[in-house]
Design an enzyme around this catalytic site. Structure first.
Site, short mmCIF file in Angstrom:
data_model
loop_
_atom_site.label_atom_id
_atom_site.label_comp_id
_atom_site.label_asym_id
_atom_site.label_seq_id
_atom_site.Cartn_x
_atom_site.Cartn_y
_atom_site.Cartn_z
N ASN A 174 66.49 27.43 -18.28
CA ASN A 174 67.38 26.98 -16.83
C ASN A 174 68.60 28.41 -16.81
OD1 ASN A 174 68.38 26.42 -19.32
ND2 ASN A 174 69.20 24.29 -18.38
N GLU A 271 70.21 22.33 -29.17
CA GLU A 271 71.04 22.12 -28.34
C GLU A 271 69.72 21.01 -26.65
OE1 GLU A 271 72.05 21.22 -24.17
OE2 GLU A 271 72.26 24.15 -24.66
N CYS A 305 71.42 20.59 -18.67
CA CYS A 305 71.21 20.02 -19.53
C CYS A 305 72.28 19.32 -19.51
CB CYS A 305 70.70 20.39 -21.31
SG CYS A 305 72.05 21.64 -21.44
N GLU A 485 77.17 25.80 -29.87
CA GLU A 485 77.16 27.07 -29.57
C GLU A 485 78.62 27.15 -29.14
OE1 GLU A 485 73.16 28.47 -28.89
OE2 GLU A 485 73.50 27.08 -27.13
#
Length: 511
Positions: A174, A271, A305, A485
């Site tokens: 994505n 993640e 997400c 992150e």
């Protein structure tokens, strides 16, 4: 700029050729290690499709054990040199890479559109995010430091923060270019090298960043790209010279990666997915709440997400909220993602489009009302009629037990639910195994902070949604992931702490 015309409007990047039909074709190898593009396994190819047209974009040559080993060896060699450089020396190269990204912004963004299907407007912002991330960690590269601790008798101890070694990044489809930057920038700032595996559905732009780092003066092999699917990822996770694995993707794949990394006791950053709640209270600024809900559901065709796909609206404002959301959703312009006016491009693949549409059908069968959208969309441009488009969907009359409310759809589908009290909605919002993100809209500042304190999610938004500044950590609770992150804390996930004891006197021995 890339356009679907019979004639090429201007010189295209060297890796791209335009066919007479107006489609785009990637011709150069997409693997990269030891400073050069490399061929993969000639007998292990698969087609990669352009989402907006459905045509073949390129053929992906996957990497097997030999290719993975070559890439890891190149990274290990580069690590020896890179890790000995000062933080300032590393920072200069990273800043140069950021400048090169800025100068090639349009080219990278256009290829990201061709590769992924998202709108050119969003792709430019993704390229900017990648550049800013590299600039941010370049600024932190020279700040890595330990602690001095005074001990009795003039003795002392100190700590050193040291790099891990060869880090592996495994990306999702994505945000292809942004993710490789988000993983490589902190790794490089800490003195590590990287081998990155993009999603096999979006292999095109990651190799551009690896090339840019080399052109900026990084040692050959510092950032490498190996293409492939599950087998390639498994080879990377099990490789004895890999020190860490960072993965972005589904919960199920993240669990497998964590299991594989555990065999070598390798740290992981995961993640993973989300089914995030967005809570809209009756005292909200309705205009901003509606905009927030649209941003929480329809960015990148809903393929995000952290999306707030469970939209809980307090009962008294539900009718007005739904009217406004539906009106604005119907007005979203769908079509050629390379056009400036487009706000929703194509989903990433035909199977994924069918999966999302199936979720809408199942929602209807379970009693949800389709307030708008949820249907295949065929653009008027004949060149786009094979693309993977759908109309953005708003589902009403949703209940907590419905599949559309419980499972991550990963498409442009918003589920709207009603609530009455704060206590009730908090219980329902937290009733999920995932905890990536959450949001609340309210004018009551005390309520906002009270609610956020009780939401079980790693990234929470108050009166906004889906903003990801690189200075701020991003990651999830529960099954949505481990580690972070972005932000300063990520340095801790790409380095290790060494403690050194210094005795200034005689040894006090019991023997």
């Amino acid at each position: 700029m890339l356009r679907r015309l019979a004639a090429v409007p201007r010189s295209l990047p060297p890796a791209v050729r335009s066919l007479s039909s107006g489609s785009v074709r990637i011709t150069e190898p997409l693997n990269f290690w030891a400073g050069k593009r490399r061929e993969g396994q000639k007998n292990n190819k698969e087609n990669v499709y352009e989402p907006s047209t459905g045509l073949v974009l390129c053929q992906l040559e996957q990497c097997g054990a030999a290719e993975v080993d070559e890439a890891v060896r190149a990274a290990k060699s580069a690590f020896g040199h890179w890790s000995k450089m000062s933080g300032m020396e590393r920072a200069r190269i990273m800043i140069e890479a950021a400048h090169m990204i800025e100068s090639r912004r349009e080219e990278i963004a256009e290829l990201e559109v061709v590769n992924n299907g998202k709108s050119i407007t969003e792709a430019r912002l993704d390229v900017d995010s990648a550049r800013l991330c590299i600039e941010y960690y370049a600024g932190l590269a020279s700040t890595m430091a330990g602690q001095h601790v005074q001990l009795p008798g003039g003795s002392f101890a100190y700590t050193r923060r040291e790099p891990l070694g060869v880090c592996v990044g495994i990306g999702a489809w994505n945000y292809p270019f942004q993710i490789v930057a988000w993983k490589s920038a902190p790794a490089l700032a800490c003195g590590n090298s990287m081998v990155f595996k993009p999603s096999p559905m979006t292999p095109v732009t990651a190799v551009m960043l690896a090339e840019i780092f080399t052109q900026a003066g990084a040692p050959e092999g510092l950032v490498n790209v190996v293409q492939g699917g599950q087998e390639t990822g498994s080879l990377l996770c099990h490789h004895p010279d890999v020190a860490k694995v960072s993965f972005t993707g589904s919960v199920a794949t993240g669990q497998k990666i964590m299991e594989m990394a555990s065999k070598g006791v390798k740290p992981v950053t995961l993640e993973l997915g989300g089914k995030s709640p967005l809570l809209i209270f009756q005292d909200s600024d309705l205009e901003n709440a509606v905009k927030g809900a649209l941003m929480a559901n329809f960015l990148s065709q809903g393929q995000v997400c952290s999306n707030g796909t469970r939209v809980f609206v307090q009962k008294d404002i539900l009718p007005e909220f739904v009217r406004e959301v539906v009106t604005r959703t119907k007005a979203i312009e769908i079509g050629d993602p390379l056009l400036e006016s487009t706000r929703m491009g194509a989903l990433v693949s035909r199977p994924h489009l069918n999966k999302v549409l199936a979720f809408v059908e199942q929602a209807k069968q379970e009693g949800a009302t389709v307030l708008c959208g949820g249907e295949p969309y065929v653009p008027s441009d004949p060149k786009l009629r094979g693309g993977y488009y759908m109309t953005p969907c708003v589902l009403g009359d949703c209940r907590d037990e419905m599949t559309c409310v419980k499972e991550e759809i990963f498409g442009p589908v918003m589920s709207v639910l009603s609530f009455e009290t704060e206590e009730e909605v908090l219980h329902r919002a937290n009733n999920t195994t995932m905890g990536l993100a959450a949001g609340v809209f309210t004018r009551d500042v005390r309520r906002a902070h009270r609610v956020v304190e009780q939401l079980k999610a790693g990234s929470c938004f108050i009166n906004n949604y889906n903003i990801t500044p690189v200075e701020v950590p991003f990651g999830g609770f529960k099954m949505s992931g481990i580690g972070r992150e972005n932000g300063q804390v990520t340095i801790e996930f790409y380095s290790q702490l060494k403690t050194v004891f210094v005795e200034m006197g005689d040894v006090d021995s019991l023997f």
